[in-house]
Design an enzyme around this catalytic site. Structure first.
Site, PDB file in Angstrom:
ATOM      1  N   LEU A   1      14.803  31.289   2.749  1.00 52.95           N
ATOM      2  CA  LEU A   1      14.898  29.889   3.209  1.00 52.95           C
ATOM      3  C   LEU A   1      13.730  29.501   4.107  1.00 52.95           C
ATOM      4  CD1 LEU A   1      18.656  29.180   4.076  1.00 52.95           C
ATOM      5  CD2 LEU A   1      17.511  29.064   1.890  1.00 52.95           C
TER       6      LEU A   1
ATOM      7  N   PHE B   1      25.423  29.910   4.820  1.00 48.56           N
ATOM      8  CA  PHE B   1      25.758  31.198   5.445  1.00 48.56           C
ATOM      9  C   PHE B   1      24.512  31.958   5.885  1.00 48.56           C
ATOM     10  CE2 PHE B   1      29.300  30.685   2.356  1.00 48.56           C
ATOM     11  CZ  PHE B   1      30.384  30.859   3.199  1.00 48.56           C
TER      12      PHE B   1
ATOM     13  N   ARG C   1      32.434  48.264  26.706  1.00 48.15           N
ATOM     14  CA  ARG C   1      31.103  47.923  26.190  1.00 48.15           C
ATOM     15  C   ARG C   1      30.603  46.706  26.982  1.00 48.15           C
ATOM     16  NH1 ARG C   1      30.653  46.531  19.821  1.00 48.15           N
ATOM     17  NH2 ARG C   1      31.956  44.774  20.463  1.00 48.15           N
TER      18      ARG C   1
ATOM     19  N   PHE D   1      36.467  33.396  13.736  1.00 51.64           N
ATOM     20  CA  PHE D   1      36.847  34.412  14.708  1.00 51.64           C
ATOM     21  C   PHE D   1      36.369  35.773  14.168  1.00 51.64           C
ATOM     22  CE2 PHE D   1      38.526  32.296  18.362  1.00 51.64           C
ATOM     23  CZ  PHE D   1      38.260  31.009  17.950  1.00 51.64           C
ATOM     24  N   ASN D   2      37.182  36.795  13.987  1.00 54.66           N
ATOM     25  CA  ASN D   2      36.608  38.088  13.578  1.00 54.66           C
ATOM     26  C   ASN D   2      36.875  38.368  12.100  1.00 54.66           C
ATOM     27  OD1 ASN D   2      36.630  38.170  16.534  1.00 54.66           O
ATOM     28  ND2 ASN D   2      35.989  40.274  16.276  1.00 54.66           N
TER      29      ASN D   2
ATOM     30  N   TYR E   1      21.667  35.723  19.323  1.00 56.34           N
ATOM     31  CA  TYR E   1      22.401  35.366  18.110  1.00 56.34           C
ATOM     32  C   TYR E   1      23.339  34.183  18.391  1.00 56.34           C
ATOM     33  CZ  TYR E   1      26.281  35.360  14.824  1.00 56.34           C
ATOM     34  OH  TYR E   1      27.247  34.955  13.945  1.00 56.34           O
TER      35      TYR E   1
ATOM     36  N   LYS F   1      23.529  29.971  17.110  1.00 57.61           N
ATOM     37  CA  LYS F   1      24.692  29.224  16.575  1.00 57.61           C
ATOM     38  C   LYS F   1      24.908  27.951  17.397  1.00 57.61           C
ATOM     39  CE  LYS F   1      25.753  31.955  13.232  1.00 57.61           C
ATOM     40  NZ  LYS F   1      25.402  31.540  11.880  1.00 57.61           N
TER      41      LYS F   1
ATOM     42  N   LYS G   1      22.839  38.246  11.839  1.00 59.24           N
ATOM     43  CA  LYS G   1      24.120  38.154  12.573  1.00 59.24           C
ATOM     44  C   LYS G   1      24.409  39.321  13.527  1.00 59.24           C
ATOM     45  CE  LYS G   1      26.786  40.621   9.113  1.00 59.24           C
ATOM     46  NZ  LYS G   1      28.057  40.787   8.434  1.00 59.24           N
TER      47      LYS G   1
ATOM     48  N   SER H   1      30.433  30.277  14.973  1.00 62.81           N
ATOM     49  CA  SER H   1      31.154  31.449  15.455  1.00 62.81           C
ATOM     50  C   SER H   1      31.900  31.122  16.743  1.00 62.81           C
ATOM     51  CB  SER H   1      30.129  32.554  15.723  1.00 62.81           C
ATOM     52  OG  SER H   1      30.690  33.544  16.544  1.00 62.81           O
ATOM     53  N   ALA H   2      32.998  31.852  16.965  1.00 59.43           N
ATOM     54  CA  ALA H   2      33.762  31.706  18.211  1.00 59.43           C
ATOM     55  C   ALA H   2      32.899  32.038  19.422  1.00 59.43           C
ATOM     56  CB  ALA H   2      34.973  32.629  18.174  1.00 59.43           C
TER      57      ALA H   2
ATOM     58  N   LEU I   1      34.219  46.738  14.976  1.00 60.41           N
ATOM     59  CA  LEU I   1      35.361  47.651  14.974  1.00 60.41           C
ATOM     60  C   LEU I   1      35.813  48.054  13.564  1.00 60.41           C
ATOM     61  CD1 LEU I   1      37.608  49.122  16.504  1.00 60.41           C
ATOM     62  CD2 LEU I   1      38.924  47.000  16.449  1.00 60.41           C
TER      63      LEU I   1
HETATM   64  P1  NAD Z   1      25.719  38.735   5.798  1.00 61.11           P
HETATM   65  O1  NAD Z   1      24.533  39.317   6.496  1.00 61.11           O
HETATM   66  O2  NAD Z   1      26.590  39.637   5.018  1.00 61.11           O
HETATM   67  O3  NAD Z   1      25.266  37.530   4.853  1.00 61.11           O
HETATM   68  C1  NAD Z   1      24.165  36.708   5.151  1.00 61.11           C
HETATM   69  C2  NAD Z   1      23.310  36.628   3.907  1.00 61.11           C
HETATM   70  O4  NAD Z   1      22.195  35.762   4.175  1.00 61.11           O
HETATM   71  C3  NAD Z   1      22.737  37.988   3.485  1.00 61.11           C
HETATM   72  O5  NAD Z   1      23.034  38.209   2.113  1.00 61.11           O
HETATM   73  C4  NAD Z   1      21.237  37.850   3.720  1.00 61.11           C
HETATM   74  O6  NAD Z   1      20.486  38.583   2.775  1.00 61.11           O
HETATM   75  C5  NAD Z   1      21.030  36.349   3.608  1.00 61.11           C
HETATM   76  N1  NAD Z   1      19.881  35.823   4.375  1.00 61.11           N
HETATM   77  C6  NAD Z   1      19.584  36.036   5.683  1.00 61.11           C
HETATM   78  N2  NAD Z   1      18.468  35.373   6.022  1.00 61.11           N
HETATM   79  C7  NAD Z   1      18.045  34.707   4.900  1.00 61.11           C
HETATM   80  C8  NAD Z   1      16.943  33.858   4.596  1.00 61.11           C
HETATM   81  N3  NAD Z   1      16.029  33.556   5.526  1.00 61.11           N
HETATM   82  N4  NAD Z   1      16.823  33.368   3.340  1.00 61.11           N
HETATM   83  C9  NAD Z   1      17.736  33.669   2.384  1.00 61.11           C
HETATM   84  N5  NAD Z   1      18.796  34.479   2.606  1.00 61.11           N
HETATM   85  C10 NAD Z   1      18.948  34.992   3.849  1.00 61.11           C
HETATM   86  O7  NAD Z   1      26.581  37.966   6.910  1.00 61.11           O
HETATM   87  P2  NAD Z   1      28.072  37.422   6.828  1.00 61.11           P
HETATM   88  O8  NAD Z   1      28.946  38.318   7.633  1.00 61.11           O
HETATM   89  O9  NAD Z   1      28.430  37.099   5.443  1.00 61.11           O
HETATM   90  O10 NAD Z   1      27.897  36.081   7.683  1.00 61.11           O
HETATM   91  C11 NAD Z   1      27.575  34.853   7.063  1.00 61.11           C
HETATM   92  C12 NAD Z   1      27.344  33.813   8.136  1.00 61.11           C
HETATM   93  O11 NAD Z   1      28.498  33.731   8.973  1.00 61.11           O
HETATM   94  C13 NAD Z   1      26.174  34.122   9.059  1.00 61.11           C
HETATM   95  O12 NAD Z   1      25.515  32.920   9.375  1.00 61.11           O
HETATM   96  C14 NAD Z   1      26.847  34.696  10.283  1.00 61.11           C
HETATM   97  O13 NAD Z   1      26.090  34.503  11.456  1.00 61.11           O
HETATM   98  C15 NAD Z   1      28.132  33.872  10.319  1.00 61.11           C
HETATM   99  N6  NAD Z   1      29.211  34.565  11.036  1.00 61.11           N
HETATM  100  C16 NAD Z   1      29.543  35.832  10.679  1.00 61.11           C
HETATM  101  C17 NAD Z   1      30.539  36.506  11.382  1.00 61.11           C
HETATM  102  C18 NAD Z   1      30.906  37.934  11.035  1.00 61.11           C
HETATM  103  O14 NAD Z   1      31.507  38.612  11.871  1.00 61.11           O
HETATM  104  N7  NAD Z   1      30.593  38.446   9.854  1.00 61.11           N
HETATM  105  C19 NAD Z   1      31.200  35.875  12.455  1.00 61.11           C
HETATM  106  C20 NAD Z   1      30.845  34.552  12.771  1.00 61.11           C
HETATM  107  C21 NAD Z   1      29.840  33.914  12.055  1.00 61.11           C
HETATM  108  N1  UDP Z   2      35.422  47.931  19.649  1.00 59.13           N
HETATM  109  C1  UDP Z   2      35.705  49.259  19.950  1.00 59.13           C
HETATM  110  N2  UDP Z   2      34.959  50.217  19.338  1.00 59.13           N
HETATM  111  C2  UDP Z   2      33.956  49.947  18.449  1.00 59.13           C
HETATM  112  C3  UDP Z   2      33.700  48.587  18.143  1.00 59.13           C
HETATM  113  C4  UDP Z   2      34.441  47.601  18.776  1.00 59.13           C
HETATM  114  O1  UDP Z   2      36.600  49.538  20.740  1.00 59.13           O
HETATM  115  O2  UDP Z   2      33.312  50.883  17.940  1.00 59.13           O
HETATM  116  C5  UDP Z   2      36.239  46.851  20.265  1.00 59.13           C
HETATM  117  C6  UDP Z   2      35.449  45.844  21.099  1.00 59.13           C
HETATM  118  O3  UDP Z   2      35.342  46.274  22.430  1.00 59.13           O
HETATM  119  C7  UDP Z   2      36.306  44.573  20.947  1.00 59.13           C
HETATM  120  C8  UDP Z   2      36.912  44.704  19.545  1.00 59.13           C
HETATM  121  O4  UDP Z   2      36.823  46.099  19.214  1.00 59.13           O
HETATM  122  O5  UDP Z   2      37.369  44.578  21.882  1.00 59.13           O
HETATM  123  C9  UDP Z   2      36.167  43.910  18.465  1.00 59.13           C
HETATM  124  O6  UDP Z   2      34.786  44.232  18.519  1.00 59.13           O
HETATM  125  P1  UDP Z   2      33.764  43.755  17.394  1.00 59.13           P
HETATM  126  O7  UDP Z   2      32.417  44.293  17.762  1.00 59.13           O
HETATM  127  O8  UDP Z   2      34.304  44.101  16.053  1.00 59.13           O
HETATM  128  O9  UDP Z   2      33.790  42.172  17.503  1.00 59.13           O
HETATM  129  P2  UDP Z   2      33.416  41.188  18.725  1.00 59.13           P
HETATM  130  O10 UDP Z   2      33.142  42.011  19.934  1.00 59.13           O
HETATM  131  O11 UDP Z   2      32.223  40.454  18.246  1.00 59.13           O
HETATM  132  O12 UDP Z   2      34.593  40.305  18.891  1.00 59.13           O
END
Ligand code: NAD
Ligand code: UDP
Length: 331
Positions: A59, A80, A290, A178-179, A149, A153, A84, A124-125, A200
């Site tokens: 992109l 997406f 942590r 959320f998660n 990060y 957002k 991340k 994200s939350a 986790l």
């Molecule tokens: P992911 O890394 O699995 O997917 C992101 C995809 O975007 C990947 O396939 C990557 O190759 C692609 N990408 C990254 N930069 C790019 C670029 N410049 N051009 C084209 N493609 C690109 O992540 P995910 O877990 O599927 O998350 C998707 C979205 O949701 C992200 O924006 C992330 O920040 C957000 N999000 C994720 C979580 C989570 O815990 N997984 C939580 C909150 C928000």
């Molecule tokens: N956590 C843990 N051990 C790990 C990874 C995470 O105890 O190896 C705990 C962390 O402290 C939190 C919860 O699991 O309370 C979720 O953590 P994660 O990193 O999955 O998500 P986030 O912190 O972004 O909510």
């Protein structure tokens, strides 16, 4: 609807593609494969029985992005694509600001040029920062973010607000996840983090599979029922369905929705449920907290139910079962 899915081969994007196709949308994916594998495309076609148009573009390359809009009559975009990893963003902030912000600016500019004004954005939350009460509601102000990060957002949310203020013909939906955990029931797609996982659930999965020796539980002295951290875990298929609902039902204008279950689950509760439903042991030890972790937070998901008719349907047991099913299929 013809939907462009950026980052559509990633964890959440791939599950969303399945649900979009299920609802008879046409899907076009753009992904640079930075954090995903091309095999996912073939798996998506197997699950859905449909063919999917794919562009392996970055992109950051605005001309190539432009060509996708020139070649396809796109109605809406789910965005997406982005980096991340929270810890990595602390070490490499410029890389995160460049990729997450410039990608989004390029996308919005090209959308504007082609008069495509409907976008769903993955937030994200984490944008709530440290609030007084853990049950996050959309009416709360964005707080102080804990990592570059999280700041990307929050900045993108602000960019979208400014864009909407300048031109209210845009239809913008900001989804605060959320998660996200779990995997598709087929066991074909799921989360595949590179290297040693930070989160986790992927860590638990690797310990259960014998690929990592022991889970470290970060602290058991938090002011929570069992002392371990509490989060709102959401099955990725529920989350994916939330995107389809957002496309279908979001009212005109700019709307923000929490996508979470509304229920807090502790680390120990997650580990013991994983052990119980899958009939296995997860070795763990309690270690120090942590740095930067909040004791507990979870969503108030009322607004999403009221306005876009979405709520989680899957249980913690489903999450644990589907995660392990995916891991077993991919050992
Ligand atoms: P992911 O890394 O699995 O997917 C992101 C995809 O975007 C990947 O396939 C990557 O190759 C692609 N990408 C990254 N930069 C790019 C670029 N410049 N051009 C084209 N493609 C690109 O992540 P995910 O877990 O599927 O998350 C998707 C979205 O949701 C992200 O924006 C992330 O920040 C957000 N999000 C994720 C979580 C989570 O815990 N997984 C939580 C909150 C928000
Ligand atoms: N956590 C843990 N051990 C790990 C990874 C995470 O105890 O190896 C705990 C962390 O402290 C939190 C919860 O699991 O309370 C979720 O953590 P994660 O990193 O999955 O998500 P986030 O912190 O972004 O909510």
């Amino acid at each position: 609807m013809r939907v462009l899915v950026t980052g559509g081969l990633g964890f959440i994007g791939s599950h969303t593609v399945v649900e979009l196709l299920e609802e008879n949308n046409e899907v076009i994916i753009v992904d640079n494969l930075y954090n995903s594998k091309i095999e996912v495309l073939e798996k998506l076609e197997r699950i859905s029985g449909k063919s999917i148009k794919f562009y392996q573009y970055d992109l950051l390359d605005k001309e190539k992005l432009d060509s996708i809009f020139a070649e396809n009559n796109i109605d809406s975009v789910i965005h997406f694509a982005g980096y991340k990893a929270v810890g990595e963003s602390v070490r490499e902030p410029l890389m995160y600001y460049t990729n997450n912000l410039i990608s989004t600016l390029n996308l919005l500019e090209v959308m504007k040029k082609y008069d495509v004004r409907k976008i769903v954005f993955s937030s994200s939350a984490t944008v709530y920062g440290e609030q007084e009460t853990p049950k996050y509601v959309e009416t709360m102000k964005r707080g102080e973010t804990a990592s570059p990060y999280g700041t990307t957002k929050a900045m993108i949310e602000k960019m979208l607000e400014d864009l909407y203020a300048s031109d209210n013909s845009w239809n913008i939906t900001i989804l605060r996840y959320f998660n996200p955990v779990g995997a598709h029931q087929s066991g074909l797609i799921g989360e595949e983090p590179n290297g040693i996982p930070n989160n986790l659930m992927p860590y638990v999965m690797k310990v259960a599979a014998g690929k990592l020796e022991q889970l470290s539980i970060f602290g058991n002295d938090y002011p929570t029922p069992d002392g371990t951290g509490v989060r709102d875990y959401i099955h990725v298929v529920d989350l994916a369905k939330g995107h389809v609902k957002a496309l279908q039902n979001s009212p005109d204008g700019l709307n923000v929705y929490n996508l979470g279950s509304g229920k807090g689950v502790s680390v120990l509760e997650l580990v013991t449920t994983f052990e119980k439903v899958n009939e296995l042991k997860v070795n763990y030890k309690i270690v120090d907290r942590r740095p930067g972790d909040l004791p507990e937070y979870y969503a108030d998901p009322t607004k999403a139910l009221k306005e876009i008719d979405w709520k989680t349907e899957k249980t913690l047991e489903d999450i644990c079962k589907d995660t392990w099913n995916y891991q077993k299929n991919n050992i």
